[in-house]
Design an enzyme around this catalytic site. Structure first.
Site, PDB file in Angstrom:
ATOM      1  N   HIS A  84       0.624  -0.905   0.018  1.00  0.00           N
ATOM      2  CA  HIS A  84       0.279  -0.157  -0.060  1.00  0.00           C
ATOM      3  C   HIS A  84       0.779   1.177   0.126  1.00  0.00           C
ATOM      4  CE1 HIS A  84       0.159  -0.103   4.180  1.00  0.00           C
ATOM      5  NE2 HIS A  84       0.520   1.399   4.006  1.00  0.00           N
ATOM      6  N   ASP A 114      -0.083  -7.667   1.318  1.00  0.00           N
ATOM      7  CA  ASP A 114       0.209  -5.803   1.391  1.00  0.00           C
ATOM      8  C   ASP A 114       2.250  -5.978   1.521  1.00  0.00           C
ATOM      9  OD1 ASP A 114      -0.044  -3.443   1.814  1.00  0.00           O
ATOM     10  OD2 ASP A 114      -0.433  -3.408   3.437  1.00  0.00           O
ATOM     11  N   SER A 192       4.781   3.020   7.361  1.00  0.00           N
ATOM     12  CA  SER A 192       4.960   1.342   6.864  1.00  0.00           C
ATOM     13  C   SER A 192       5.460   1.305   6.098  1.00  0.00           C
ATOM     14  CB  SER A 192       3.161   1.923   6.043  1.00  0.00           C
ATOM     15  OG  SER A 192       2.080   1.485   6.583  1.00  0.00           O
TER      16      SER A 192
END
Length: 198
Positions: A84, A114, A192
């Protein structure tokens, strides 16, 4: 938001960071951990995007500009991050802890986990691959530290504990991901793809 979780096992000597005046053993351990592990973490953004953490709506801006973190996988220039963070768009740029900036090529991805892999052409001497640990040995209550580049800022460290194991969350494109590690260490937009350390 999904944080790519690596448990990085670093044998930092607590005394090395505690020698500073007024530093406790715990503080020295954290300082040593950050100094030894942060060179393995990179900043990932999209070419042509500029981001100032002082602007209004910092959280929304960080999400819109495709800013995140990554971890150096090996000395061949492979960087692991979250899907992402990079999506499937071209034009990723990676900044190493030495300040050098590299164009990155998306060489692999697995949306169901992911995960994405970028490649840069930095020399082996400029790369500090992460030392990976075994997450199956974790226990709830153990210390946890997150290193990343939230809000486009330089490398930051936040601290907490392992607050849960084997969590299920919705990841990239709504896919459910199991076996996740939960921590109460502060995780902000741009963390992230960064590292979670023991």
């Amino acid at each position: 938001m999904v944080l790519l979780v690596f448990i990085i096992m670093r044998g930092a000597d607590p005394a090395s960071g505690a020698d500073r005046a007024g530093a406790s053993t715990d503080e020295g351990s954290r300082v040593s951990l950050f100094q030894s592990a942060s060179p393995s973490v990179v900043h990932v953004r999209w070419a042509g995007t500029e981001y100032s953490p002082l602007e209004e709506a910092a959280t929304e801006k960080a999400n819109l500009t495709g800013s995140g973190s990554g971890v150096i996988w090996n000395d061949k220039g492979y960087i692991v991050t979250n899907m992402h963070v990079v999506d499937t768009r071209a034009g990723a740029v990676v900044t190493l802890s030495d300040g050098s900036v590299w164009e990155a090529l998306l060489v692999g991805f697995e949306p169901s986990l992911d995960l994405a892999v970028l490649a840069i052409e930095a020399s082996a001497e400029q790369l500090t691959p992460a030392s990976l640990g075994n997450s199956s040995e974790l226990l709830v209550g153990q210390d946890a530290y997150a290193i990343g580049t939230p809000f486009g800022l330089e490398w930051t460290l936040t601290a907490g504990v392992i607050s849960g194991l084997n969590r299920h969350i919705r990841g990239y494109d709504g896919v459910e991901i199991g076996g996740m590690i939960q921590t109460d260490a502060a995780i902000n937009p741009g963390n992230s793809g960064g590292a979670l350390l023991d």
